[in-house]
Design an enzyme around this catalytic site. Structure first.
Site, PDB file in Angstrom:
ATOM      1  N   CYS A   1       0.844  -1.212   0.000  1.00  0.00           N
ATOM      2  CA  CYS A   1       0.000   0.000   0.000  1.00  0.00           C
ATOM      3  C   CYS A   1       0.872   1.252   0.000  1.00  0.00           C
ATOM      4  O   CYS A   1       1.554   1.543   0.995  1.00  0.00           O
ATOM      5  CB  CYS A   1      -0.920  -0.032   1.211  1.00  0.00           C
ATOM      6  SG  CYS A   1      -1.759   1.526   1.580  1.00  0.00           S
TER       7      CYS A   1
ATOM      8  N   CYS B   1       0.064   3.913   2.672  1.00  0.00           N
ATOM      9  CA  CYS B   1       0.468   3.432   4.002  1.00  0.00           C
ATOM     10  C   CYS B   1       1.902   3.837   4.306  1.00  0.00           C
ATOM     11  O   CYS B   1       2.244   4.126   5.460  1.00  0.00           O
ATOM     12  CB  CYS B   1       0.337   1.913   4.093  1.00  0.00           C
ATOM     13  SG  CYS B   1      -1.343   1.276   3.907  1.00  0.00           S
TER      14      CYS B   1
END
Length: 288
Positions: free
Chosen positions: A40, A43
């Site tokens: 991600c 993230c």
């Protein structure tokens, strides 16, 4: 696999230890849960920001990181559909959350809602002083807490406890009526119950027992003995007498016996075996 975390305020959690590391821990310290995954991109932006803020706050909250690839059970339990997803827990309950990488200003605003306010922290100081027997200092701290945050319900409960210590029960009960829904409400209910039980429990136990033995069908005598027993902390026997009254006359004293049982239940607290047992017995009588 997650990279090793070199911070006392940041932890990795899993499906297996989430309850102990997050839910139970949040009863003492707020916990921020960061649901993320190695693939991600956002993230990798949000994660370091959260870790930096955790170190900056130096223990005011714990950052718990959950790799959803390795812990699908938690992802399913929290219905994680998009990451990063951040959840704040306090007192064992989810208090706030957001989805997606947010700017630092927004993350700080999120933390401000989650972390104890200055008023709440001052109320905790007052509770420490009260536990140490420093009543005047505690009262001053609780009042400062309310000046800082009129919604600091823990300070209202603390002030009520001060008034109860001074035997000004009416003032204490008036303060407790101002406590709103939330974590402090249960403490308020317990203190209010304790005050009412204490107020009602005056009497010579031996004389009250003798009166009931002489007139076993006298519900007033039984009620007076039950109140004295409850005030003395002998809740099992008191509840048995109250239950007997409800069985014989559910309308006695404007429902006084049932109300007295509810006060004992509040005082014993949620999950107390004695309260649960008599709550069940009371329900059998009321709903038969």
């Amino acid at each position: 696999m997650a990279e090793p975390i070199a911070s006392a305020h940041v932890i990795d959690v899993t499906d297996a230890d989430f309850d102990a590391q997050v839910v139970q821990r949040s009863q003492e310290t707020p916990v921020v849960v960061d649901f993320w995954a190695p693939w991600c991109g956002p993230c990798r932006t949000l994660g370091p920001l959260l870790e930096r803020l955790a170190d900056e706050h130096a223990g005011a909250f714990i950052l718990a990181k959950v790799n959803i690839d390795e812990n699908p059970g938690l992802a399913e339990a929290f219905r994680v559909q998009s990451i990063p997803m951040v959840v704040g827990l306090r007192d064992g309950q989810m208090a706030a959350h957001f989805v997606g990488a947010q700017p630092e200003e927004a993350v700080r605003a999120f933390l401000a809602k989650l972390l104890p306010s200055a008023g709440e922290l001052t109320a905790e100081e007052g509770s420490t002083l009260l536990a140490a027997g420093k009543i005047d200092e505690a009262q001053a701290a609780f009042q400062r807490a309310l000046d800082l945050d009129p919604r600091a319900d823990a300070a209202l409960v603390g002030l009520a406890a001060v008034q109860a210590e001074r035997h000004d029960h009416d003032a204490a009960l008036a303060l407790l009526e101002r406590v709103g829904p939330g974590p402090a409400r249960q403490d308020a209910d317990r203190l209010a119950a304790a005050i009412r039980i204490r107020q009602a429990g005056a009497g010579d136990e031996a004389a009250l027992r003798a009166a009931l033995e002489a007139r076993p069908d006298d519900l007033d005598a039984r009620f007076a003995l039950a109140r004295a027993l409850a005030a003395a902390g002998r809740y099992d026997e008191a509840l048995e007498h109250y239950l007997t009254i409800v069985k014989r006359d559910r309308t006695f004293g404007d429902d006084a016996a049932r109300k007295a049982m509810l006060d004992v239940f509040d005082l014993l607290g949620h999950g107390a075996e004695l309260a649960d047992r008599y709550r069940s017995e009371l329900a059998k009588v009321l709903f038969r």
